[in-house]
Design a protein around this motif. Structure first.
Motif, PDB file in Angstrom:
ATOM      1  N   MET A   1     -23.617   0.346  -2.194  1.00  0.00           N
ATOM      2  CA  MET A   1     -23.448   0.585  -0.756  1.00  0.00           C
ATOM      3  C   MET A   1     -21.992   0.376  -0.367  1.00  0.00           C
ATOM      4  SD  MET A   1     -25.208  -1.503   2.372  1.00  0.00           S
ATOM      5  CE  MET A   1     -24.555  -1.369   4.030  1.00  0.00           C
ATOM      6  N   LYS A   2     -21.404   1.324   0.327  1.00  0.00           N
ATOM      7  CA  LYS A   2     -20.014   1.212   0.731  1.00  0.00           C
ATOM      8  C   LYS A   2     -19.888   0.375   2.003  1.00  0.00           C
ATOM      9  CE  LYS A   2     -18.651   5.698  -1.170  1.00  0.00           C
ATOM     10  NZ  LYS A   2     -18.086   7.027  -0.860  1.00  0.00           N
ATOM     11  N   SER A   3     -18.794  -0.372   2.077  1.00  0.00           N
ATOM     12  CA  SER A   3     -18.527  -1.122   3.300  1.00  0.00           C
ATOM     13  C   SER A   3     -17.989  -0.163   4.349  1.00  0.00           C
ATOM     14  CB  SER A   3     -17.530  -2.240   3.027  1.00  0.00           C
ATOM     15  OG  SER A   3     -16.326  -1.707   2.537  1.00  0.00           O
ATOM     16  N   SER A   4     -17.714  -0.673   5.543  1.00  0.00           N
ATOM     17  CA  SER A   4     -17.261   0.182   6.631  1.00  0.00           C
ATOM     18  C   SER A   4     -15.931   0.837   6.286  1.00  0.00           C
ATOM     19  CB  SER A   4     -17.117  -0.645   7.903  1.00  0.00           C
ATOM     20  OG  SER A   4     -15.972  -1.474   7.830  1.00  0.00           O
ATOM     21  N   LEU A   5     -15.676   1.978   6.947  1.00  0.00           N
ATOM     22  CA  LEU A   5     -14.429   2.695   6.707  1.00  0.00           C
ATOM     23  C   LEU A   5     -13.235   1.848   7.121  1.00  0.00           C
ATOM     24  CD1 LEU A   5     -13.050   5.316   5.841  1.00  0.00           C
ATOM     25  CD2 LEU A   5     -13.377   6.173   8.172  1.00  0.00           C
ATOM     26  N   LEU A   6     -13.378   1.085   8.205  1.00  0.00           N
ATOM     27  CA  LEU A   6     -12.281   0.219   8.651  1.00  0.00           C
ATOM     28  C   LEU A   6     -11.986  -0.848   7.607  1.00  0.00           C
ATOM     29  CD1 LEU A   6     -10.221  -0.869  10.642  1.00  0.00           C
ATOM     30  CD2 LEU A   6     -12.086  -2.016  11.865  1.00  0.00           C
ATOM     31  N   ASP A   7     -13.016  -1.500   7.076  1.00  0.00           N
ATOM     32  CA  ASP A   7     -12.799  -2.513   6.046  1.00  0.00           C
ATOM     33  C   ASP A   7     -12.125  -1.909   4.819  1.00  0.00           C
ATOM     34  OD1 ASP A   7     -13.911  -4.363   7.685  1.00  0.00           O
ATOM     35  OD2 ASP A   7     -15.732  -4.679   6.508  1.00  0.00           O
ATOM     36  N   ALA A   8     -12.580  -0.731   4.425  1.00  0.00           N
ATOM     37  CA  ALA A   8     -11.996  -0.070   3.254  1.00  0.00           C
ATOM     38  C   ALA A   8     -10.523   0.253   3.498  1.00  0.00           C
ATOM     39  CB  ALA A   8     -12.779   1.205   2.937  1.00  0.00           C
ATOM     40  N   THR A   9     -10.214   0.717   4.700  1.00  0.00           N
ATOM     41  CA  THR A   9      -8.825   1.028   5.023  1.00  0.00           C
ATOM     42  C   THR A   9      -7.977  -0.230   5.042  1.00  0.00           C
ATOM     43  OG1 THR A   9      -9.678   2.821   6.423  1.00  0.00           O
ATOM     44  CG2 THR A   9      -7.344   2.299   6.625  1.00  0.00           C
ATOM     45  N   CYS A  10      -8.551  -1.331   5.510  1.00  0.00           N
ATOM     46  CA  CYS A  10      -7.846  -2.622   5.480  1.00  0.00           C
ATOM     47  C   CYS A  10      -7.472  -3.006   4.054  1.00  0.00           C
ATOM     48  CB  CYS A  10      -8.716  -3.719   6.098  1.00  0.00           C
ATOM     49  SG  CYS A  10      -8.833  -3.685   7.899  1.00  0.00           S
ATOM     50  N   ARG A  11      -8.390  -2.780   3.107  1.00  0.00           N
ATOM     51  CA  ARG A  11      -8.102  -3.139   1.709  1.00  0.00           C
ATOM     52  C   ARG A  11      -6.954  -2.308   1.154  1.00  0.00           C
ATOM     53  NH1 ARG A  11     -13.793  -2.514   1.697  1.00  0.00           N
ATOM     54  NH2 ARG A  11     -14.815  -4.525   1.998  1.00  0.00           N
ATOM     55  N   VAL A  12      -6.945  -1.018   1.467  1.00  0.00           N
ATOM     56  CA  VAL A  12      -5.845  -0.171   0.988  1.00  0.00           C
ATOM     57  C   VAL A  12      -4.531  -0.614   1.626  1.00  0.00           C
ATOM     58  CG1 VAL A  12      -4.941   2.179   0.912  1.00  0.00           C
ATOM     59  CG2 VAL A  12      -7.396   1.779   0.597  1.00  0.00           C
ATOM     60  N   ALA A  13      -4.565  -0.908   2.915  1.00  0.00           N
ATOM     61  CA  ALA A  13      -3.358  -1.371   3.597  1.00  0.00           C
ATOM     62  C   ALA A  13      -2.881  -2.697   3.011  1.00  0.00           C
ATOM     63  CB  ALA A  13      -3.634  -1.525   5.089  1.00  0.00           C
ATOM     64  N   PHE A  14      -3.810  -3.571   2.708  1.00  0.00           N
ATOM     65  CA  PHE A  14      -3.458  -4.868   2.123  1.00  0.00           C
ATOM     66  C   PHE A  14      -2.780  -4.681   0.773  1.00  0.00           C
ATOM     67  CE2 PHE A  14      -5.055  -8.683  -0.348  1.00  0.00           C
ATOM     68  CZ  PHE A  14      -4.102  -9.554   0.158  1.00  0.00           C
ATOM     69  N   ALA A  15      -3.280  -3.754  -0.031  1.00  0.00           N
ATOM     70  CA  ALA A  15      -2.652  -3.470  -1.327  1.00  0.00           C
ATOM     71  C   ALA A  15      -1.211  -3.014  -1.116  1.00  0.00           C
ATOM     72  CB  ALA A  15      -3.448  -2.413  -2.087  1.00  0.00           C
ATOM     73  N   GLY A  16      -0.988  -2.182  -0.106  1.00  0.00           N
ATOM     74  CA  GLY A  16       0.379  -1.746   0.195  1.00  0.00           C
ATOM     75  C   GLY A  16       1.241  -2.874   0.717  1.00  0.00           C
ATOM     76  N   LEU A  17       0.655  -3.762   1.536  1.00  0.00           N
ATOM     77  CA  LEU A  17       1.415  -4.853   2.142  1.00  0.00           C
ATOM     78  C   LEU A  17       1.932  -5.840   1.099  1.00  0.00           C
ATOM     79  CD1 LEU A  17       2.251  -5.867   4.990  1.00  0.00           C
ATOM     80  CD2 LEU A  17       0.219  -7.326   4.944  1.00  0.00           C
ATOM     81  N   ILE A  18       1.155  -6.064   0.038  1.00  0.00           N
ATOM     82  CA  ILE A  18       1.553  -7.071  -0.956  1.00  0.00           C
ATOM     83  C   ILE A  18       2.094  -6.453  -2.240  1.00  0.00           C
ATOM     84  CG2 ILE A  18      -0.114  -8.754  -0.078  1.00  0.00           C
ATOM     85  CD1 ILE A  18      -1.788  -8.079  -2.645  1.00  0.00           C
ATOM     86  N   HIS A  19       2.386  -5.150  -2.217  1.00  0.00           N
ATOM     87  CA  HIS A  19       2.789  -4.514  -3.475  1.00  0.00           C
ATOM     88  C   HIS A  19       4.067  -5.141  -4.039  1.00  0.00           C
ATOM     89  CE1 HIS A  19       5.722  -2.421  -0.969  1.00  0.00           C
ATOM     90  NE2 HIS A  19       6.296  -1.932  -2.055  1.00  0.00           N
ATOM     91  N   ASP A  20       4.941  -5.648  -3.163  1.00  0.00           N
ATOM     92  CA  ASP A  20       6.171  -6.286  -3.639  1.00  0.00           C
ATOM     93  C   ASP A  20       6.119  -7.807  -3.527  1.00  0.00           C
ATOM     94  OD1 ASP A  20       7.629  -4.181  -4.610  1.00  0.00           O
ATOM     95  OD2 ASP A  20       8.761  -3.816  -2.767  1.00  0.00           O
ATOM     96  N   LEU A  21       4.921  -8.347  -3.514  1.00  0.00           N
ATOM     97  CA  LEU A  21       4.765  -9.805  -3.546  1.00  0.00           C
ATOM     98  C   LEU A  21       5.545 -10.387  -4.717  1.00  0.00           C
ATOM     99  CD1 LEU A  21       3.166 -12.420  -2.612  1.00  0.00           C
ATOM    100  CD2 LEU A  21       1.411 -11.733  -4.266  1.00  0.00           C
ATOM    101  N   GLY A  22       5.596  -9.639  -5.805  1.00  0.00           N
ATOM    102  CA  GLY A  22       6.263 -10.124  -7.008  1.00  0.00           C
ATOM    103  C   GLY A  22       7.754 -10.341  -6.841  1.00  0.00           C
ATOM    104  N   LYS A  23       8.411  -9.610  -5.938  1.00  0.00           N
ATOM    105  CA  LYS A  23       9.838  -9.846  -5.714  1.00  0.00           C
ATOM    106  C   LYS A  23      10.067 -11.251  -5.195  1.00  0.00           C
ATOM    107  CE  LYS A  23      11.184  -5.028  -4.912  1.00  0.00           C
ATOM    108  NZ  LYS A  23      11.719  -4.041  -3.953  1.00  0.00           N
ATOM    109  N   PHE A  24       9.243 -11.658  -4.278  1.00  0.00           N
ATOM    110  CA  PHE A  24       9.301 -13.009  -3.719  1.00  0.00           C
ATOM    111  C   PHE A  24       9.019 -14.036  -4.809  1.00  0.00           C
ATOM    112  CE2 PHE A  24       7.520 -15.583   0.169  1.00  0.00           C
ATOM    113  CZ  PHE A  24       8.515 -16.528  -0.019  1.00  0.00           C
ATOM    114  N   ALA A  25       7.945 -13.814  -5.559  1.00  0.00           N
ATOM    115  CA  ALA A  25       7.515 -14.775  -6.573  1.00  0.00           C
ATOM    116  C   ALA A  25       8.487 -14.851  -7.748  1.00  0.00           C
ATOM    117  CB  ALA A  25       6.119 -14.406  -7.071  1.00  0.00           C
ATOM    118  N   GLN A  26       8.996 -13.702  -8.198  1.00  0.00           N
ATOM    119  CA  GLN A  26       9.917 -13.698  -9.332  1.00  0.00           C
ATOM    120  C   GLN A  26      11.197 -14.450  -9.005  1.00  0.00           C
ATOM    121  OE1 GLN A  26      11.598  -9.894 -10.337  1.00  0.00           O
ATOM    122  NE2 GLN A  26      12.076 -10.482 -12.453  1.00  0.00           N
ATOM    123  N   ARG A  27      11.745 -14.205  -7.821  1.00  0.00           N
ATOM    124  CA  ARG A  27      12.981 -14.890  -7.441  1.00  0.00           C
ATOM    125  C   ARG A  27      12.758 -16.379  -7.259  1.00  0.00           C
ATOM    126  NH1 ARG A  27      14.307 -10.379  -2.781  1.00  0.00           N
ATOM    127  NH2 ARG A  27      14.153  -8.558  -4.179  1.00  0.00           N
TER     128      ARG A  27
END
Length: 860
Positions: free
Chosen positions: A1-27
């Motif tokens: 069963m798929k979750s709501s479209l809004l929740d799914a869009t939030c997950r994709v946005a979250f993936a984009g928001l933290i894609h460069d988390l590693g720059k912070f962590a590496q430094r």
């Protein structure tokens, strides 16, 4: 069963928001074993080989996956049926893989984030090209974020080179003080280990800020993706606003990690939703994204909102408006900001988009990135009707929200194409301003209004409804409620149903939402069900207070002077209608008008100040693209967002903090975006204007192309607010009419800020003379005529101003035998010599310090 479209869009946005988390962590050199680092490099980093030598590039991508557990501990569930559109079982296409593999993408979702990353940065980030002569290169950990405002050039005459840029930002969390750049040579004068230690401290602060129980509210929203992501977005902003996004490969580090990440999040969500609705998620879609075969397709829809009629709304009048004008203005000003926030929220929720899709929201304007699909465009037309109907019913069309939608391709964000897109956005919003309420489609332009209880005593255009006091309308009662709630509450809770008991709740629904004010204690008992948003709007206690308190933040609360216990004990500090006076109550305008009087001396009066940044539209459209030193600079989507965010923060965060710290009698009617409207004691307001301009010069990196102008008018506190607004607007127009702008207009004079600062010296001289030499108000009054004579070249008798000045001054000093231990003649000659120099240098501008001194020594 798929979750709501809004929740799914939030997950994709979250993936984009933290894609460069590693720059912070590496430094920050987070703890990780060498084996784990190598494993993650093999999984997420591009592989390079020359001969027998093999290495991995873009190693920060590996650190994104390594650091993710810090966030995952407090994030909503990311497995099982709640993972859509990411893999529910096989980890190949998990959220963390989509975020981490943006430099080595393989799957469709990985390519969505990778494409958004390239589009947000303009595909090719701006680099130093032959500009680094004499500049010692820094390690990627030592490099600090450059100040974008230092690079603005409107004429192309300034050299914008690596070796001429001198300012940047220290690694600090967001606060009012952190908005100001500092000298780069000091910020980067550290060893790599020292520079990494600064990153590590900031990383630890970030990790601690997310961890419950200190931030239990964030954890409490784990069952609601929209609420949690909005809160996390504020935390991410707070701790990465000064982290440079790009520091390697000779790239200019002038965009923060936050602003780049936010742009990637918005684009990721919109791109995924377009592909999902169009059914283009297969291998062909991957091939097209990889090879940029579909980058000319109109996949994106940029939605702009504009609140028009703000001044009509804030300064509407009724029979009792002036009696409690300070409290009414307070509520109305906040209500305007609230309407803008809720309009943007309504667009986001109707289109099933997360808060991260909203790139800009400042000064009554917002920008949202949406997918360009049939369903979105259909819903947008319904939204226009929704907004029109609410404003027509609630305000009789005195104000409203205009919406404009502009299709865009991925290629529109690349290189020179972005400038054309920015111009299209500007023209689309301008067009929307002249198409209000779809009047050509209305059956009637006449409102069917009835006034059985007369007109509202606070807003004469609106009918009273017979409820409560019987002489008001619901909108006015809500504005008064808001004005009172702001003195005791710190949070807004936006419900999609009736608010629970115990909350201070507005009477009128706004676009279907119920708005409630809450204290921090009440929030701890909140459940996410039925809550659309929860926002912290508290004012910082001091300039260094970190602006993260556990949930999403909106800087929509301006400073307002309040009565202290000392004020209540001092009868001379209270004036006007104080029938409900308590500690924390808003000071009346009558009280503020007396704030500059001392011991029976000084004129009572208010000063109204209106100002805005000069040439802001040109700064956004041309300021970072003009050719300099023979090469063209690049404007990107992330830079646009960064400029808007920083400019808005100066007026919505720093200005209220400045008032609270040093100018406690100033009243913020509104402040945000690029403009501000203040009311305060007539002299204190001028001091604030000078202090604010000095601060803005530092904020804008002493850039001569970035400045603001103000108009100031002095009145009695009984003058209606609408009249104050009109007079201040006229004074501001006078200031902006001066060539070059960057001016202030008051007392009928328009001068540059340089001159106004210098005129303080004259005011100090005249004030000291009033105390030391017994300079009277009648003597000061005579100087006004002499100023006119000194500037008059048409009448021969005007040339006698020097002799008249000598005669008048001699008469003044003859009344005293000695002056502070000196003989009268010597004192007179010293005084005259200085005054003559001011007359000849400043001419008519001398009216400003002379007027201030005259009003200060005048008996009330």
């Amino acid at each position: 069963m798929k979750s709501s479209l809004l929740d799914a869009t939030c997950r994709v946005a979250f993936a984009g928001l933290i894609h460069d988390l590693g720059k912070f962590a590496q430094r920050a050199r987070i703890d990780a074993s060498e084996a784990s680092i190598k494993l993650h490099q093999q999984m997420y980093c591009p592989r390079r080989q020359v001969g027998d030598r093999i290495w991995w590039t873009h190693q920060h991508a590996a650190y994104t996956a390594l650091a993710f557990p810090v966030i995952e501990k407090v994030a909503p569930a990311l497995i099982g049926e709640k993972a859509f559109p990411f893999s529910e079982g096989d980890a190949t296409d998990s959220l963390i893989n989509a975020a981490s593999a943006h430099h080595a993408p393989q799957t469709f979702l990985q390519w969505i984030v990778a494409t958004a990353d390239r589009v947000a940065s303009g595909f090719e980030r701006e680099v130093y090209d032959g500009e680094t002569a004499g500049v010692e290169p820094k390690n990627y950990i030592q490099t600090r974020q450059r100040a974008l405002l230092e690079e603005v050039s409107l004429q192309g005459s300034r050299s914008i080179r690596a070796d001429t840029l001198k300012l940047g930002f220290p690694l600090r969390p967001l606060s009012a003080a952190a908005l100001f750049p500092e000298a780069l040579d000091k910020l980067e004068d550290r060893t790599v280990d020292q520079a990494s230690s600064e990153y590590r401290t900031l990383w630890q602060d970030f990790a601690s800020a997310l961890a419950p129980p200190d931030r239990a509210m964030l954890a409490g929203f784990r069952e609601s993706w929209p609420l949690w992501l909005d809160s996390f977005d504020t935390a991410w902003l707070t701790f990465t606003q000064a982290v440079p996004s790009a520091t390697a490969f000779n790239v200019k580090p002038d965009v923060s990690l936050y602003d780049h990440s936010k742009a990637v999040a918005a684009l990721s969500a919109a791109l995924w939703r377009w592909h999902e609705e169009e059914g283009r998620t297969d291998d062909d879609a991957v091939r097209a994204l990889k090879n940029r075969l579909d980058w000319d397709d109109d996949k994106l829809l940029l939605i702009q909102g504009d609140f028009f009629g703000i001044q009509n709304f804030i300064f509407s009048e009724g029979s009792d408006t002036n009696r409690k004008s300070a409290k009414l203005l307070r509520g109305r000003s906040f209500y305007v900001s609230l309407l803008c926030e809720l309009a943007a929220l309504k667009v986001l929720q109707t289109l099933e988009l997360p808060s991260t899709s909203q790139i800009i929201n400042a000064a009554g304007k917002f920008l949202i990135v949406a997918p360009n699909t049939t369903s979105v465009k259909t819903k947008l037309e319904v939204l226009k009707t929704t907004f029109d109907e609410w404003f027509l019913d609630s305000t009789f069309g005195t104000c409203g929200i205009g919406l404009a939608a502009t299709p865009a391709t991925c290629n529109d964000f690349i290189g020179k194409h972005y400038q054309a897109l920015a111009d299209r956005l500007y023209l689309a919003l301008e067009k929307a301003k002249y198409q209000r309420f779809a009047v050509t489609k209305m059956d009637s332009a006449v409102f069917d209004a009835d006034y059985p209880y007369g007109a509202c005593r606070w807003q004469q255009r609106m009918p009273a409804d017979g409820r409560a006091d019987g002489e008001s309308c619901a909108l006015s009662r809500d504005q008064i409620l808001v004005g009172r709630a702001l003195t005791t509450k710190t949070h807004l809770v936006i419900f999609d149903h009736e608010a629970p008991s115990g909350f201070t709740t507005c009477e009128m629904p706004i676009f279907g939402y119920r708005v409630a004010f809450a204290s921090s204690d009440q929030l701890q008992r909140l459940k996410p069900e039925g809550i659309s948003r929860c926002w912290d709007f508290s004012l910082p206690a001091d300039p260094h207070e970190v602006l993260w308190h556990g949930c999403a933040r909106r800087n929509i609360n301006g400073y307002v002077p309040h009565y202290s216990q000392d004020d209540l004990l001092n009868p001379d500090a209270r004036f006007g209608d104080d029938d409900d006076l308590v500690v924390g109550a808003t000071k009346t305008f009558e009280t503020l008008a007396h704030a500059d009087t001392r011991s029976g001396l000084g004129t009572t009066g208010l000063m109204t100040l209106k100002g805005d940044v000069d040439n802001l539209g040109l700064i956004f459209r041309k300021g970072l693209t003009d050719a300099t030193v023979g090469r063209e600079r690049i404007m990107t989507f992330a830079k646009t967002a960064s400029l808007s965010r920083q400019m808005n923060a100066f007026f919505s965060v720093y200005l209220p903090t400045l008032c609270a710290q040093k100018f406690r009698n100033m009243y913020t009617v509104f402040a945000g975006g690029d403009d501000f409207f203040l009311i305060g004691p007539w002299h204190e307001t001028q001091k604030l204007a000078l202090a604010l301009e000095s601060a803005f010069v530092r904020f804008a990196c002493c850039n001569p192309d970035v400045h603001f102008s103000v108009g100031m008018v002095m009145t009695k506190p009984s003058v209606p607010a609408r009249t104050l607004a009109a007079m201040a607007e006229e004074a501001l127009s006078e200031a902006k009419s001066r060539p070059g702008k960057c001016s202030a207009s008051l007392f009928g004079q328009t001068v540059s800020w340089t001159d106004l600062h210098r005129l303080e010296e004259i005011e100090d001289f005249l004030s000291e003379a009033a105390d030391r030499y017994g300079v009277t108000s009648s003597y000061l009054y005579s100087l006004f005529e002499l100023i006119d004579m000194a500037g008059d070249t048409t009448r021969p008798e005007a040339s006698l101003w020097r002799s008249r000045l000598y005669y008048t001054t001699t008469r003044l000093f003859e009344r005293q035998r000695t002056v502070a231990g000196n003989d009268v003649t010597r004192a007179r000659d010293e005084f005259l010599q200085t005054l003559l120099r001011y007359f000849e240098r400043d001419k008519a501008a001398l009216r400003i310090p002379l007027t201030n001194t005259f009003y200060a020594v005048r008996r009330n």
